[in-house]
Enzyme design. Sequence first.
Site, PDB file in Angstrom:
ATOM      1  N   ASP A 155       1.067  -1.198   0.364  1.00 12.38           N
ATOM      2  CA  ASP A 155       0.005   0.063  -0.004  1.00 12.38           C
ATOM      3  C   ASP A 155       0.704   1.246   0.330  1.00 12.38           C
ATOM      4  O   ASP A 155       0.407   2.091   0.729  1.00 12.38           O
ATOM      5  CB  ASP A 155      -1.602   0.312   0.902  1.00 12.38           C
ATOM      6  N   GLU A 203     -11.375   0.686  -2.656  1.00 14.81           N
ATOM      7  CA  GLU A 203     -11.095   0.706  -1.397  1.00 14.81           C
ATOM      8  C   GLU A 203      -9.453   1.939  -1.745  1.00 14.81           C
ATOM      9  O   GLU A 203      -9.322   2.275  -2.891  1.00 14.81           O
ATOM     10  CB  GLU A 203     -10.276  -0.325  -0.304  1.00 14.81           C
TER      11      GLU A 203
END
Length: 808
Positions: free
Chosen positions: A329, A498
């Site tokens: 991420d 997301e």
Amino acid sequence: MTRWALAFWLLLPVAGASGQPYNAETTYQKLVKDYPDIRIASSTAPAPVRARKDIVYTRRGDLPLALDLYLPAPGDKPAPLVVLVHGGGWRSGDRTEMAPLAARLAAHSYAAATVSYRLSGQARYPAAIDDVKEALRWLREHPGVHGADIGRMAIAGGSAGGQIAALVGMTAPGAVQAVINIDGLSDFTSEEARRHEDDPAKNPSAAGAWFGGRYAEQKALWQAASPINHVSKTSPPVLFIVSGVPRFSVGREAMTARLHEHGIGADTVALPGTPHSFWLFDPWVTPTVDAMTGFLGRVFGAVAPRAPWSPDLGDGRYRNPILHADYSDPDVIRVGETYYMVASSFANAPGLPLLTSRDMVNWTLQGHALPQLVPDARFKTPQHGKGVWAPCLRYHDGRFWIFYPDPDQGVYVTTATSFDGPWSTPHLLLPGKGIIDPTPLWDDDGSAWLMHAWARSRAGFNNVLTLRRMAPDGRSLLDQAGKIVIDGNRLPAYRTLEGPKLYQRDGWYYVFAPAGGVEHGWQSVFRSRSIAGPYEDRIVMAQGETAINGPHQGAWVTTPQGADWFFHFQDKRAYGRVVHLQPMRWQDGWPLIGEPSNAPGVGQPVLEHAKPVPGVVARREPVVGDEFDGSTLGPQWQWAGNWASNWYALGDGRLRLMAQPTAPVRDLPSVLTHKFVAPTFSATARVSLGATRDGDQVGFGIAAIGDNWIGVRRVDGAARVVLVRCGEGGPCTEALGATLPGFAARLRIDVTDGARVAFSYSVDDRSFVPLGAPFDARMGRWVGAQLALFATGAPGSHADIEYLRVQP
């Protein structure tokens, strides 16, 4: 048949006596029944390697003979050159067999050339010898093609190639300075060799076909082709690497004795229990390359070590991934001329890794923003898959800001005036379960906003993005419920929307957000004239025709010159979520990431590209391994949970791990972890156990969903090597190995392509003994597999780690 058709036909692999060509695939089929754990070795290099293929070095009539070059990334000094000769019984095979060895050698800072030669079906002995000598001559006369050091040349080969290499080295000693014979004959004329190579049942045998007759018919050729008969005082040093099948290295002992009579070095490295052709397969490529580089280092001197993985190709281009490690991420920003990155760290402490770069390709791991996870008591024991999820990094009002979520606690904020810290104590901005992936935005009118996603596992729903008004100081929110501004449930085929990142450009608000899941998803972008929506959507990058699965979730960065780039991750399971860098362009107000794909407006990832910042930037990679000669643990280390200072000590050039109460590795917070760092690498730890009672132990292994490790344990007062394997949530199995002469050993983990892992140990600092069957490493909970060091046992016992060395 035309001239060119004839040349093409002559280049085809020649079949052996069985009718099948000799190569890794056919040999695998023969061996896999007896060696079920083997895998065909990959020719993909773990470190930057330049491959130049199909270079014609000579022509024999209408037949072109070619070689392939595998060159390390440019360094300060020209690399020694190793010429590799393939096997196949002199009548089959081709140079691609040696590509895995060549690639690994190049990753270790050696240049390598794999060469073709005329097989016995094309020309009999000594044609192959003449061809290889011609290849050596060509390489000496064309240093500009390869840039290697022609004053440091070695020749190596396997099986028939080993015999050819040795014969060339003995009959042209000035051409090479070292010879490596891998399971090849040294003497055709010995009784043992003739029993196999002159077998009348083989009509003809491989050697007989090459020589044009049996020993009685072509005795002079059989003698002339035996390397042992050409040993002289000018012969170069020789390394023999031998399998567990003695017939293939006949003559080695006698040839070694003759070399020693002349004062010439001759070493042997035996790989017990291996079949012939072992160098074509993992897990045996690594010990083969280790033996080769150890010998070449003694002959040529040490070469500069290479990182296991580097994205900088040294020629103004880079390759993906730019970080082949689990920096999940990633979020990246630019401040001035420097680029800054943070990433998820989940339950490991310290958390929130901090990386910097001057060109977006070469990165340095500076440290961590979060010394211990909060709340402290919760993370005193390992909380697999919990902790720090996808963070967001911003620079605002003279400060660096990190917004990070804990899916069980809420959204935290920490700030620092310097990226290196110190960072403020995390402030819980938004309490709540299932709130993840925050992204702030300070608008031009002075207002501030926070957008985030939701985790179904905690909130009971997901696939939507919520916007909330935030106080500009980042200390509180100005509304409690927020508003769903992007609903993936209303979009065709959308699932698991997301990871948003919120930006502004040319009067538009842009939300970069992935969907579809980490392994098989895509990258979308949403835009609106109002931050509250409504938003239009477009898929801007997907896997397309590439092998880069699930390319999404990351950061948009613009250079000072106005060029746009996008960082994202790829989920590679046991290797973790590795980081890629893609060029980005704008079309009609929408970004296209990567290169154009077959779908209009949708990009796909690139594997190589020109570097974002022109000019020379020093190659940098996050540090790996450790000599433990500092006063603090390096940033490459993280614990499995919140750590205590009395767990370890540094001094006298070693790390001392104080033994903690015995428990399964998965339940120990005192496990010291290190990321996987490349598709292929070896990690060696030199350990010494200071035991006070039976059961005390030191372990080195793989921490994942299921833990596997090798170690040293005190058993009945003596040191024993131990192998432990634990399934997911299940019982562990143990196997005691040999009794060791003392409580010190080198423990080794070899990771080969596909995250295949093999364990071994050494007590003599020369050879390693395999322990247990190779296995496939598995991912952890949202993280890749990790190297793990630990010590358990009675109070007062400990383990000293002299070093952990990681190499390609």
